[in-house]
Design a protein around this motif. Structure first.
Motif, PDB file in Angstrom:
ATOM      1  N   LEU A   7       0.838  -1.198   0.000  1.00 16.79           N
ATOM      2  CA  LEU A   7       0.000   0.000   0.000  1.00 16.79           C
ATOM      3  C   LEU A   7       0.876   1.253   0.000  1.00 16.79           C
ATOM      4  O   LEU A   7       0.656   2.190  -0.775  1.00 16.79           O
ATOM      5  N   HIS A   8       1.884   1.277   0.855  1.00 16.93           N
ATOM      6  CA  HIS A   8       2.833   2.389   0.931  1.00 16.93           C
ATOM      7  C   HIS A   8       3.490   2.619  -0.434  1.00 16.93           C
ATOM      8  O   HIS A   8       3.566   3.753  -0.920  1.00 16.93           O
ATOM      9  N   ASP A   9       3.958   1.554  -1.050  1.00 16.62           N
ATOM     10  CA  ASP A   9       4.644   1.666  -2.336  1.00 16.62           C
ATOM     11  C   ASP A   9       3.702   2.202  -3.418  1.00 16.62           C
ATOM     12  O   ASP A   9       4.112   3.007  -4.266  1.00 16.62           O
ATOM     13  N   GLU A  10       2.445   1.766  -3.405  1.00 14.89           N
ATOM     14  CA  GLU A  10       1.485   2.260  -4.392  1.00 14.89           C
ATOM     15  C   GLU A  10       1.209   3.753  -4.176  1.00 14.89           C
ATOM     16  O   GLU A  10       1.182   4.534  -5.143  1.00 14.89           O
ATOM     17  N   ILE A  11       1.014   4.166  -2.938  1.00 11.49           N
ATOM     18  CA  ILE A  11       0.779   5.585  -2.645  1.00 11.49           C
ATOM     19  C   ILE A  11       2.003   6.406  -3.028  1.00 11.49           C
ATOM     20  O   ILE A  11       1.885   7.472  -3.636  1.00 11.49           O
ATOM     21  N   ALA A  12       3.189   5.917  -2.678  1.00  9.17           N
ATOM     22  CA  ALA A  12       4.421   6.624  -3.039  1.00  9.17           C
ATOM     23  C   ALA A  12       4.523   6.785  -4.557  1.00  9.17           C
ATOM     24  O   ALA A  12       4.924   7.851  -5.045  1.00  9.17           O
ATOM     25  N   GLY A  13       4.139   5.769  -5.306  1.00 15.50           N
ATOM     26  CA  GLY A  13       4.159   5.845  -6.764  1.00 15.50           C
ATOM     27  C   GLY A  13       3.220   6.923  -7.293  1.00 15.50           C
ATOM     28  O   GLY A  13       3.565   7.658  -8.229  1.00 15.50           O
ATOM     29  N   ILE A  14       2.047   7.021  -6.702  1.00 18.88           N
ATOM     30  CA  ILE A  14       1.089   8.062  -7.103  1.00 18.88           C
ATOM     31  C   ILE A  14       1.681   9.436  -6.826  1.00 18.88           C
ATOM     32  O   ILE A  14       1.639  10.333  -7.675  1.00 18.88           O
ATOM     33  N   ILE A  15       2.235   9.618  -5.634  1.00 17.17           N
ATOM     34  CA  ILE A  15       2.815  10.907  -5.263  1.00 17.17           C
ATOM     35  C   ILE A  15       3.988  11.246  -6.183  1.00 17.17           C
ATOM     36  O   ILE A  15       4.109  12.378  -6.655  1.00 17.17           O
ATOM     37  N   GLU A  16       4.838  10.279  -6.463  1.00 15.10           N
ATOM     38  CA  GLU A  16       5.980  10.513  -7.352  1.00 15.10           C
ATOM     39  C   GLU A  16       5.524  10.914  -8.753  1.00 15.10           C
ATOM     40  O   GLU A  16       6.088  11.825  -9.364  1.00 15.10           O
ATOM     41  N   ARG A  17       4.495  10.258  -9.239  1.00 12.47           N
ATOM     42  CA  ARG A  17       3.970  10.591 -10.571  1.00 12.47           C
ATOM     43  C   ARG A  17       3.438  12.034 -10.590  1.00 12.47           C
ATOM     44  O   ARG A  17       3.707  12.795 -11.517  1.00 12.47           O
ATOM     45  N   GLU A  18       2.723  12.425  -9.555  1.00 14.59           N
ATOM     46  CA  GLU A  18       2.098  13.749  -9.525  1.00 14.59           C
ATOM     47  C   GLU A  18       3.089  14.872  -9.217  1.00 14.59           C
ATOM     48  O   GLU A  18       2.916  15.989  -9.690  1.00 14.59           O
ATOM     49  N   THR A  19       4.099  14.590  -8.414  1.00 19.08           N
ATOM     50  CA  THR A  19       5.062  15.636  -8.049  1.00 19.08           C
ATOM     51  C   THR A  19       6.231  15.710  -9.014  1.00 19.08           C
ATOM     52  O   THR A  19       6.919  16.724  -9.081  1.00 19.08           O
ATOM     53  N   GLY A  20       6.475  14.616  -9.717  1.00 21.01           N
ATOM     54  CA  GLY A  20       7.644  14.564 -10.583  1.00 21.01           C
ATOM     55  C   GLY A  20       8.936  14.384  -9.802  1.00 21.01           C
ATOM     56  O   GLY A  20      10.023  14.551 -10.338  1.00 21.01           O
ATOM     57  N   GLU A  21       8.827  14.025  -8.543  1.00 25.89           N
ATOM     58  CA  GLU A  21       9.998  13.820  -7.678  1.00 25.89           C
ATOM     59  C   GLU A  21      10.013  12.399  -7.141  1.00 25.89           C
ATOM     60  O   GLU A  21       8.966  11.800  -6.911  1.00 25.89           O
ATOM     61  N   THR A  22      11.211  11.895  -6.901  1.00 25.37           N
ATOM     62  CA  THR A  22      11.376  10.633  -6.190  1.00 25.37           C
ATOM     63  C   THR A  22      11.354  10.947  -4.702  1.00 25.37           C
ATOM     64  O   THR A  22      11.986  11.907  -4.256  1.00 25.37           O
ATOM     65  N   GLY A  23      10.628  10.165  -3.939  1.00 23.42           N
ATOM     66  CA  GLY A  23      10.587  10.376  -2.496  1.00 23.42           C
ATOM     67  C   GLY A  23      11.968  10.193  -1.895  1.00 23.42           C
ATOM     68  O   GLY A  23      12.746   9.350  -2.335  1.00 23.42           O
ATOM     69  N   TYR A  24      12.278  11.007  -0.901  1.00 21.01           N
ATOM     70  CA  TYR A  24      13.582  10.904  -0.244  1.00 21.01           C
ATOM     71  C   TYR A  24      13.365  10.536   1.217  1.00 21.01           C
ATOM     72  O   TYR A  24      12.314  10.816   1.805  1.00 21.01           O
ATOM     73  N   ASP A  25      14.352   9.872   1.813  1.00 18.95           N
ATOM     74  CA  ASP A  25      14.275   9.519   3.222  1.00 18.95           C
ATOM     75  C   ASP A  25      14.293  10.788   4.045  1.00 18.95           C
ATOM     76  O   ASP A  25      15.153  11.653   3.869  1.00 18.95           O
ATOM     77  N   PHE A  26      13.315  10.906   4.942  1.00 20.32           N
ATOM     78  CA  PHE A  26      13.216  12.080   5.790  1.00 20.32           C
ATOM     79  C   PHE A  26      13.044  11.608   7.227  1.00 20.32           C
ATOM     80  O   PHE A  26      12.238  10.727   7.511  1.00 20.32           O
TER      81      PHE A  26
END
Length: 129
Positions: A7-26
């Motif tokens: 679920l996390h990976d799918e949500i992260a994929g949606i966010i990455e597609r919409e933001t144009g950014e790869t998620g970074y460790d925070f």
């Protein structure tokens, strides 16, 4: 836990597609997760980069955090009917599953974060505006 990771990976994929950014460790305090759309946040206990949108796996759900207010209101409140009253806070959305409507809502939330990030570029402090 594997289901939450998927679920996390799918949500992260949606966010990455919409933001144009790869998620970074925070990581900040007890929070460790992925972040997108950095801005500079300054308060009495922190001064540095902070994500407008973040994601973390918790015990029973994936939490999506949104550091954005639109017209003086937390935009996540718009999604109470779709996700349920107990799943929506001012800056946090607890997600236990996705269907097509929820996927579109996550994409819309990411677009809100992008739009607000562009508007507020260069601001040195998140003030809930």
């Amino acid at each position: 836990m594997e289901d939450l990771q998927n679920l996390h990976d799918e949500i992260a994929g949606i966010i990455e597609r919409e933001t144009g950014e790869t998620g970074y460790d925070f990581a900040q305090g007890k929070f460790e997760g992925l972040g997108w759309l950095n801005f500079h946040y300054k308060c009495s206990t922190y001064d540095g980069p902070y994500p407008r949108i973040a994601l973390k796996i918790q015990k029973n759900a994936v939490h999506l955090y949104l550091m954005v207010w639109v017209d003086g209101e937390p935009p996540l409140k718009r999604y109470t009917e779709l996700f349920g009253k107990s799943a929506v806070g001012q800056g946090c959305l607890r997600i236990k599953f996705l269907d097509d409507r929820r996927r579109e809502a996550v994409a819309e939330i990411a677009r809100i974060a992008v739009r607000e990030n562009l508007k507020k570029k260069g601001e040195s402090k998140f003030t809930g505006d």
